[in-house]
Design a protein around this motif. Structure first.
Motif, PDB file in Angstrom:
ATOM      1  N   GLU A 126     -48.482  46.884 -46.577  1.00 25.31           N
ATOM      2  CA  GLU A 126     -47.779  47.665 -47.592  1.00 25.31           C
ATOM      3  C   GLU A 126     -47.233  46.775 -48.689  1.00 25.31           C
ATOM      4  OE1 GLU A 126     -44.777  49.909 -45.582  1.00 25.31           O
ATOM      5  OE2 GLU A 126     -46.220  51.062 -44.440  1.00 25.31           O
ATOM      6  N   ASP A 178     -40.325  40.216 -49.937  1.00 27.34           N
ATOM      7  CA  ASP A 178     -41.477  40.978 -49.453  1.00 27.34           C
ATOM      8  C   ASP A 178     -41.714  40.754 -47.963  1.00 27.34           C
ATOM      9  OD1 ASP A 178     -41.835  41.950 -52.004  1.00 27.34           O
ATOM     10  OD2 ASP A 178     -43.554  40.659 -52.461  1.00 27.34           O
ATOM     11  N   HIS A 209     -40.464  46.851 -41.523  1.00 23.82           N
ATOM     12  CA  HIS A 209     -41.317  48.003 -41.267  1.00 23.82           C
ATOM     13  C   HIS A 209     -42.321  47.768 -40.147  1.00 23.82           C
ATOM     14  CE1 HIS A 209     -39.825  50.435 -44.560  1.00 23.82           C
ATOM     15  NE2 HIS A 209     -39.748  49.308 -45.244  1.00 23.82           N
ATOM     16  N   CYS A 210     -42.535  46.527 -39.786  1.00 23.26           N
ATOM     17  CA  CYS A 210     -43.536  46.207 -38.768  1.00 23.26           C
ATOM     18  C   CYS A 210     -42.969  46.224 -37.359  1.00 23.26           C
ATOM     19  CB  CYS A 210     -44.133  44.834 -39.075  1.00 23.26           C
ATOM     20  SG  CYS A 210     -45.474  44.386 -37.964  1.00 23.26           S
ATOM     21  N   ARG A 229     -41.538  43.565 -45.090  1.00 23.19           N
ATOM     22  CA  ARG A 229     -42.669  43.863 -44.189  1.00 23.19           C
ATOM     23  C   ARG A 229     -42.243  43.766 -42.733  1.00 23.19           C
ATOM     24  NH1 ARG A 229     -45.385  41.002 -48.140  1.00 23.19           N
ATOM     25  NH2 ARG A 229     -45.357  39.095 -46.929  1.00 23.19           N
ATOM     26  N   SER A 274     -48.173  48.233 -41.542  1.00 22.32           N
ATOM     27  CA  SER A 274     -47.085  47.977 -42.486  1.00 22.32           C
ATOM     28  C   SER A 274     -47.148  46.565 -43.057  1.00 22.32           C
ATOM     29  CB  SER A 274     -45.727  48.232 -41.830  1.00 22.32           C
ATOM     30  OG  SER A 274     -45.487  47.270 -40.839  1.00 22.32           O
ATOM     31  N   LEU A 275     -47.880  45.673 -42.426  1.00 20.78           N
ATOM     32  CA  LEU A 275     -48.049  44.335 -42.984  1.00 20.78           C
ATOM     33  C   LEU A 275     -48.843  44.381 -44.283  1.00 20.78           C
ATOM     34  CD1 LEU A 275     -48.790  42.291 -39.748  1.00 20.78           C
ATOM     35  CD2 LEU A 275     -46.700  42.284 -41.107  1.00 20.78           C
ATOM     36  N   THR A 283     -42.056  47.338 -49.628  1.00 21.01           N
ATOM     37  CA  THR A 283     -41.555  47.185 -48.266  1.00 21.01           C
ATOM     38  C   THR A 283     -40.045  47.085 -48.141  1.00 21.01           C
ATOM     39  OG1 THR A 283     -41.891  44.829 -48.431  1.00 21.01           O
ATOM     40  CG2 THR A 283     -43.669  46.090 -47.440  1.00 21.01           C
TER      41      THR A 283
END
Length: 132
Positions: free
Chosen positions: A84, A55, A62-63, A59, A81-82, A87
Motif C-alpha cells: 500500500e 512510510d 497495517h501489516c 506499512r 498491506s506492504l 499507510t
C-alpha cells in the motif's frame, strides 16, 4: 498458544522491495507523538522522520496486528498491506492493536519502570510527604 494468520491475495504480484530502513524506538515515539495524532498530527516528513521511515512505520501498522477473536488473542499478518502507498491513515479498531502501538506501549512501560522515573517519583512523594 496464539494463532498466527497470514492474509495475502494472489491478485497482484509483489512490487520490488524497497531498501531496508532502520527504525528505532525513538522513531516510534516520535511517530506516535507527532505524526499520527498522539500530541498533534503532522504527516509531513522532517529532519527526525524521513518519508521512508514514515512510510515504513505506516506499512508495519497495517501489516502486523494483534486482535481478539472471541476471547482468544490472534496475530494477523497482512502481506498485501506492504504494497500500500497510503499507510499512515488512522482507523479506529478497539479489538486490535498494531505492532507500532504495541512497541510504543513497551517503550512507555520501560520508561515508567526506569531508575530515573522511580527516583523522581520517590523525590516527589518525599516533597509532598506521601507515605506508602
Amino acid at each position: 498458544m496464539i494463532p498466527l494468520f497470514v492474509i495475502r491475495s494472489a491478485a497482484e504480484s509483489p512490487r520490488e522491495a524497497a531498501p531496508s530502513v532502520l527504525l528505532t524506538r525513538r522513531d516510534i515515539l516520535y511517530y506516535v507523538a507527532n505524526k499520527i495524532g498522539g500530541v498533534h498530527y503532522d504527516p509531513k516528513p522532517n529532519g527526525r522522520l524521513t518519508k521512508e521511515k514514515i512510510d515504513a512505520l505506516g506499512r508495519i501498522r497495517h501489516c502486523f496486528k494483534i486482535e481478539l477473536q472471541g476471547n482468544n488473542p490472534s496475530v494477523l499478518i497482512n502481506l498485501d498491506s506492504l504494497e500500500e502507498d497510503q499507510t499512515s491513515t488512522f482507523k479506529y479498531e478497539p479489538e486490535s492493536i498494531d505492532a507500532v502501538y504495541l512497541e510504543f506501549i513497551a517503550c512507555v512501560e520501560l520508561i515508567l519502570r526506569s531508575t530515573e522515573v522511580s527516583t523522581l517519583k520517590a523525590l516527589i512523594e518525599s516533597d509532598l510527604k506521601i507515605t506508602r
